[in-house]
Design a protein around this motif. Structure first.
Motif, mmCIF file in Angstrom:
data_model
loop_
_atom_site.group_PDB
_atom_site.id
_atom_site.type_symbol
_atom_site.label_atom_id
_atom_site.label_comp_id
_atom_site.label_asym_id
_atom_site.label_seq_id
_atom_site.Cartn_x
_atom_site.Cartn_y
_atom_site.Cartn_z
ATOM 1 N N PRO A 1 37.989 51.583 43.712
ATOM 2 C CA PRO A 1 39.335 52.102 43.449
ATOM 3 C C PRO A 1 39.903 51.594 42.123
ATOM 4 O O PRO A 1 40.663 52.318 41.466
ATOM 5 C CB PRO A 1 40.168 51.599 44.629
ATOM 6 N N LEU A 2 39.520 50.368 41.716
ATOM 7 C CA LEU A 2 40.018 49.849 40.437
ATOM 8 C C LEU A 2 39.520 50.701 39.285
ATOM 9 O O LEU A 2 40.269 51.027 38.355
ATOM 10 C CB LEU A 2 39.566 48.406 40.228
ATOM 11 N N LEU A 3 38.237 51.073 39.354
ATOM 12 C CA LEU A 3 37.656 51.874 38.283
ATOM 13 C C LEU A 3 38.334 53.240 38.210
ATOM 14 O O LEU A 3 38.731 53.694 37.132
ATOM 15 C CB LEU A 3 36.148 52.016 38.530
ATOM 16 N N LEU A 4 38.494 53.876 39.375
ATOM 17 C CA LEU A 4 39.155 55.186 39.388
ATOM 18 C C LEU A 4 40.606 55.056 38.910
ATOM 19 O O LEU A 4 41.096 55.875 38.135
ATOM 20 C CB LEU A 4 39.108 55.779 40.798
ATOM 21 N N GLY A 5 41.276 53.997 39.366
ATOM 22 C CA GLY A 5 42.655 53.782 38.940
ATOM 23 C C GLY A 5 42.748 53.533 37.442
ATOM 24 O O GLY A 5 43.712 53.940 36.787
ATOM 25 N N ALA A 6 41.748 52.849 36.893
ATOM 26 C CA ALA A 6 41.753 52.588 35.456
ATOM 27 C C ALA A 6 41.506 53.872 34.671
ATOM 28 O O ALA A 6 42.124 54.107 33.633
ATOM 29 C CB ALA A 6 40.705 51.530 35.109
ATOM 30 N N LEU A 7 40.610 54.717 35.184
ATOM 31 C CA LEU A 7 40.375 56.007 34.520
ATOM 32 C C LEU A 7 41.658 56.836 34.510
ATOM 33 O O LEU A 7 41.906 57.608 33.580
ATOM 34 C CB LEU A 7 39.258 56.778 35.225
ATOM 35 N N ALA A 8 42.477 56.649 35.543
ATOM 36 C CA ALA A 8 43.749 57.366 35.620
ATOM 37 C C ALA A 8 44.701 56.919 34.519
ATOM 38 O O ALA A 8 45.692 57.591 34.239
ATOM 39 C CB ALA A 8 44.396 57.152 36.981
ATOM 40 N N VAL A 9 44.438 55.769 33.908
ATOM 41 C CA VAL A 9 45.234 55.304 32.773
ATOM 42 C C VAL A 9 44.573 55.754 31.469
ATOM 43 O O VAL A 9 45.238 56.105 30.505
ATOM 44 C CB VAL A 9 45.370 53.764 32.797
ATOM 45 N N VAL A 10 43.222 55.746 31.494
ATOM 46 C CA VAL A 10 42.452 56.068 30.288
ATOM 47 C C VAL A 10 42.738 57.483 29.793
ATOM 48 O O VAL A 10 42.999 57.699 28.608
ATOM 49 C CB VAL A 10 40.938 55.897 30.565
ATOM 50 N N VAL A 11 42.698 58.449 30.718
ATOM 51 C CA VAL A 11 42.815 59.857 30.294
ATOM 52 C C VAL A 11 44.193 60.140 29.673
ATOM 53 O O VAL A 11 44.263 60.655 28.557
ATOM 54 C CB VAL A 11 42.497 60.812 31.459
ATOM 55 N N PRO A 12 45.303 59.785 30.360
ATOM 56 C CA PRO A 12 46.598 60.001 29.703
ATOM 57 C C PRO A 12 46.725 59.214 28.398
ATOM 58 O O PRO A 12 47.318 59.701 27.439
ATOM 59 C CB PRO A 12 47.608 59.504 30.742
ATOM 60 N N ALA A 13 46.143 58.000 28.356
ATOM 61 C CA ALA A 13 46.242 57.191 27.141
ATOM 62 C C ALA A 13 45.612 57.911 25.958
ATOM 63 O O ALA A 13 46.057 57.780 24.819
ATOM 64 C CB ALA A 13 45.575 55.831 27.347
ATOM 65 N N ARG A 14 44.580 58.705 26.234
ATOM 66 C CA ARG A 14 43.938 59.447 25.157
ATOM 67 C C ARG A 14 44.936 60.395 24.495
ATOM 68 O O ARG A 14 44.870 60.655 23.303
ATOM 69 C CB ARG A 14 42.747 60.222 25.753
ATOM 70 N N ALA A 15 45.868 60.899 25.296
ATOM 71 C CA ALA A 15 46.880 61.805 24.755
ATOM 72 C C ALA A 15 48.150 61.049 24.365
ATOM 73 O O ALA A 15 49.189 61.656 24.118
ATOM 74 C CB ALA A 15 47.211 62.887 25.771
ATOM 75 N N GLY A 16 48.065 59.707 24.339
ATOM 76 C CA GLY A 16 49.220 58.928 23.933
ATOM 77 C C GLY A 16 50.241 58.718 25.036
ATOM 78 O O GLY A 16 51.368 58.320 24.773
ATOM 79 N N LEU A 17 49.848 58.988 26.289
ATOM 80 C CA LEU A 17 50.783 58.802 27.393
ATOM 81 C C LEU A 17 50.490 57.488 28.104
ATOM 82 O O LEU A 17 49.347 57.058 28.182
ATOM 83 C CB LEU A 17 50.639 59.946 28.405
ATOM 84 N N ILE A 18 51.549 56.863 28.602
ATOM 85 C CA ILE A 18 51.374 55.609 29.324
ATOM 86 C C ILE A 18 51.594 55.874 30.806
ATOM 87 O O ILE A 18 52.715 56.154 31.229
ATOM 88 C CB ILE A 18 52.369 54.543 28.819
ATOM 89 N N ASN A 19 50.535 55.807 31.587
ATOM 90 C CA ASN A 19 50.648 56.046 33.027
ATOM 91 C C ASN A 19 50.713 54.712 33.768
ATOM 92 O O ASN A 19 49.696 54.088 34.030
ATOM 93 C CB ASN A 19 49.451 56.873 33.507
ATOM 94 N N VAL A 20 51.940 54.261 34.074
ATOM 95 C CA VAL A 20 52.106 53.017 34.824
ATOM 96 C C VAL A 20 52.097 53.332 36.318
ATOM 97 O O VAL A 20 52.305 52.468 37.150
ATOM 98 C CB VAL A 20 53.418 52.304 34.441
ATOM 99 N N GLY A 21 51.880 54.610 36.640
ATOM 100 C CA GLY A 21 52.078 55.066 38.009
ATOM 101 C C GLY A 21 50.829 55.092 38.853
ATOM 102 O O GLY A 21 50.825 55.716 39.911
ATOM 103 N N GLY A 22 49.762 54.427 38.421
ATOM 104 C CA GLY A 22 48.541 54.425 39.208
ATOM 105 C C GLY A 22 48.789 53.993 40.645
ATOM 106 O O GLY A 22 48.285 54.609 41.584
ATOM 107 N N GLU A 23 49.598 52.951 40.797
ATOM 108 C CA GLU A 23 49.879 52.429 42.132
ATOM 109 C C GLU A 23 50.428 53.532 43.042
ATOM 110 O O GLU A 23 49.949 53.727 44.150
ATOM 111 C CB GLU A 23 50.885 51.274 42.020
ATOM 112 N N GLY A 24 51.418 54.256 42.545
ATOM 113 C CA GLY A 24 52.023 55.309 43.355
ATOM 114 C C GLY A 24 51.070 56.459 43.602
ATOM 115 O O GLY A 24 51.007 57.016 44.703
ATOM 116 N N GLN A 25 50.300 56.823 42.580
ATOM 117 C CA GLN A 25 49.365 57.929 42.730
ATOM 118 C C GLN A 25 48.250 57.566 43.699
ATOM 119 O O GLN A 25 47.788 58.405 44.478
ATOM 120 C CB GLN A 25 48.818 58.330 41.357
#
Lengths: 404, 305
Positions: free
Chosen positions: A121-145
């Motif tokens: 789950p950590l890896l998947l959660g981290a990828l959930a940050v990686v993809v938006p970060a590529r577009a310059g977005l900060i996804n702090v919402g992994g926990e909620g998602q």
């Protein structure tokens, strides 16, 4: 597809050049703020054309690698030194503690399996940050998602796991959890694109809303009537639990996570979508002038990220927990966020970061059992390692900032 | 038992105070251009330090000072990372939160279940006799009374005094400070550390006045509520006070209803602060964001690569 890229690319380059040079006032502000991104990415691309420049770049990269390793070792050494001080202050014998942590984390099969179980789950959660970060977005919402993904999987399990076959339920849970995570993150994207709420703020706030939804459900409508003690949902039917890998007790979650990593890495590296995300992340204004559908790209990055986090929630629910309960995620989303930063948002390094943080988490259990220290003590070590990496391993910001 | 509204409002003041202190601290920090997601950690650190110091020294006021120290020290780590080392503010803040979680669990285990000489409620003679209002405002612990003054004081400091002007300049036009010979770095450090100290007071109020107990992770998200509160209040200390009581009321509503036999799922109410903040942001939209200090907006817009 790739043929279509070239005019885009050229247009973007010229547009990027013009925005950074012509505008004096506001653009300078943007340029300083974004210096780490476009400044680093664009020239690197441009330099890729003549072969001689490529060789030179390779050599300097090699030199940088040596320096990088030294920096990392020094930073991590510092983190462990300070953790040692904490142990000394607490009156524990650091040598003993480190020895215990090592033996009980890395020398027996159950612990090693635990690392892979926690890493998924950590890896998947981290990828959930990686993809938006590529577009310059900060996804702090992994926990909620992740939570919403687990809730969706749990709901599907409650509705169907007694009537449908196990395999079908797993498929439904996977699809449902990914859709739920995507929708949760998509809502944040929608808020940003329509009313201008920053996604870092909205995703952070939505973490707590997701948690309250989970708690609401397990304290009332979904509460297991036969349960005792802390309220939980009823346990997932055996047939719908994720199977183990071979003879181990590692659920197939880690396979889901690794496949997702490969897919994400490939999407980001080899598709027009991945390239365009990077353009938007580097310089949204340039992307807009080049005619890219910026809003759609931002939304897609967020939605894909949310789907990955939703999947993290599903694999954790169907592979490990089997019940929805209070504290089901234990801050996975936030740890995953930091894993992504640890890996500098690189979809390949993120595997190592997730494994490292999973190992630190597992080491916490040994602290509790062998050294009689609270398990959460390892959060100190995790914090110190992150401080070292965030603050002392990046290249100097003045000359273009950290790589990637 | 007093009437429901009085009960809820008194609970709002008692329970909102910790959030208010943290929100005021976060406001100072964000006014200087630094968002600190480690607020949760600063509160936790403040709570444990206050509890431990009170247990050891026997004086809750020593505890309050220790709480300030712990909150400030944790915030200093954040300042070092983001101001000097220029790390990403979100990542650094969450890192500080984990650091604080770890430190408080390592050193806090010894204090679980310890009895302390807490800061007890003290009814203000005369004022507490006023019907309804007396119970809502004037039957609280000393830190709550202090917060009545600290909120306006922070407002005055930020908008009417020279240090506040410097802090706001650091958050709006740092280049102006440079021209006038001030160091943005120093001002940001001071703002973040002072803000952390106030978060520490919030934690102290929680541990030695509100709950009279220490347990691992006892802030349960109040630090994040404070971060939401600052945005909700558009970086204005006076609105922070009102917002803290509003959020406090949301948290006080379900126990008050349950005490009267209404079966209510408290989690629906717990989500209120976050939903309301999102709604306010959605309704006011870009106007709220425009109220944000310039340098802070820049943080939000910073590319993550």
């Amino acid at each position: 597809m790739p043929a279509q890229l070239t005019p885009d690319e050229a247009a973007v380059r010229t547009a990027a050049a013009s925005t950074t040079t012509t505008h004096g006032g506001p653009a300078t502000a943007v340029a300083t703020a974004t210096a780490t991104g476009p400044g680093a990415a664009a020239p690197e691309k441009a330099a890729g054309a003549p072969p001689s420049a490529e060789v030179a770049a390779d050599e300097s990269r090699l030199a940088a690698l040596g320096g990088g390793v030294a920096r990392w070792l020094a930073a991590l050494g510092g983190a462990f030194a300070i953790f040692t001080l904490f142990l000394l202050v607490k009156g524990a014998n650091p040598v003993q503690v480190y020895a215990d942590m090592w033996t009980s984390t890395f020398t027996n099969q159950p612990s090693i399996e635990q690392i892979f179980i926690k890493a998924a789950p950590l890896l998947l959660g981290a990828l959930a940050v990686v993809v938006p970060a590529r577009a310059g977005l900060i996804n702090v919402g992994g926990e909620g998602q992740i939570l919403i993904g687990a809730v969706a999987a749990g709901g599907i399990a409650l509705a169907f796991d007694s009537s449908l076959g196990g395999g079908l339920v797993i498929v439904l849970m996977t699809v449902g959890a990914m859709a739920a995570g995507a929708a949760w993150a998509g809502l944040a994207a929608l808020l940003r694109l329509t009313v201008g709420i920053n996604e870092a703020v909205s995703t952070l706030l939505m973490n707590y809303i997701a948690l309250d939804i989970l708690l609401y459900l397990i304290y009332e409508p979904w509460k297991d009537p036969n349960g005792t003690g802390q309220p939980t949902s009823a346990e997932l039917a055996d047939a719908a639990k994720l199977p183990y890998l071979g003879t181990t007790s590692i659920p197939v979650s880690i396979v889901f996570a690794l496949v997702a990593t490969v897919v994400v890495a490939a999407l980001l590296r080899y598709t027009a979508w991945g390239f365009r995300l990077r353009v938007v992340g580097g310089n949204p204004e340039a992307a807009r002038r080049a005619g890219l559908p910026v809003a759609l790209l931002l939304a897609s990055a967020m939605v894909v990220g949310g789907a990955l986090a939703g999947l993290a929630g599903m694999v954790h629910f169907a592979g490990v927990e089997y019940k929805l309960r209070t504290g089901i995620t234990t801050n996975f989303g936030y740890i995953a966020f930091l894993a992504s930063w640890l890996a500098r948002h690189n979809p390949v390094s993120v595997v190592l970061a997730a494994l490292a943080l999973a190992a630190i988490t597992v080491a916490g259990d040994s602290l509790q059992i062998d050294a009689n220290l609270p398990a959460a003590t390892v959060n100190i070590l995790m914090g110190l390692v992150l401080i070292a990496v965030l603050g002392w391993t990046a290249r100097r910001k003045s000359n273009g900032g950290a790589k990637r | 038992m007093s009437s429901l509204p009085v009960d809820v409002l008194a609970g709002a003041v008692a329970g909102g105070t910790a959030i208010m202190y943290a929100g005021l601290g976060e406001t100072i920090s964000e006014r200087a251009g630094v968002i600190n997601l480690g607020t949760e950690g600063c509160m936790l650190g403040g709570a444990l330090a206050a509890y431990a110091a009170t247990a050891t020294s026997g004086s809750p006021w020593v505890g309050v000072l220790a709480g300030i120290g712990a909150g400030a020290a944790l915030a200093a780590v954040h300042a070092l990372l983001v101001v000097t080392r220029r790390a990403n503010q979100f990542a650094s803040g969450l890192t500080v939160m984990f650091l604080a979680l770890g430190i408080t669990s390592l050193f806090g285990a010894a204090y679980v279940g310890r009895q302390i000489d807490s800061l007890d409620p003290w009814a203000v003679p005369g004022l507490s006799e006023i019907p309804a209002l007396g119970e809502i405002l004037f039957d609280h612990d000393p830190l709550t009374y202090l917060s009545f003054v600290v909120g306006p004081a922070v407002w005055w400091l930020l908008y009417r005094a020279r240090p506040g002007l410097l802090v706001r300049a650091a958050g709006e036009h740092s280049e102006v400070l440079l021209v006038h010979g001030y160091s943005t770095t120093v001002i940001r450090y001071v703002a973040v550390v002072v803000g952390g100290g106030l978060c520490g007071v919030g934690g102290a109020q929680l541990a030695i006045a509100y709950s009279n107990a220490w347990f691992e992770g006892m802030t349960v998200g109040r630090g994040f509520i404070a971060v939401a509160l600052v945005i909700f209040a558009a970086w204005n200390p006076l609105r922070i006070m009102a917002g803290a009581y509003l959020f406090g009321a949301a948290l006080a509503l379900s126990p008050a209803l349950q005490a009267r036999g209404y079966g209510i799922n408290q989690f629906a109410l717990d989500a209120i602060p976050f939903v309301v903040t999102l709604l306010v942001l959605a309704l006011l939209g870009r106007r709220t964001l425009l109220a944000a200090p310039d340098e802070l907006r820049r943080v939000f817009e910073t590319r993550t690569t």
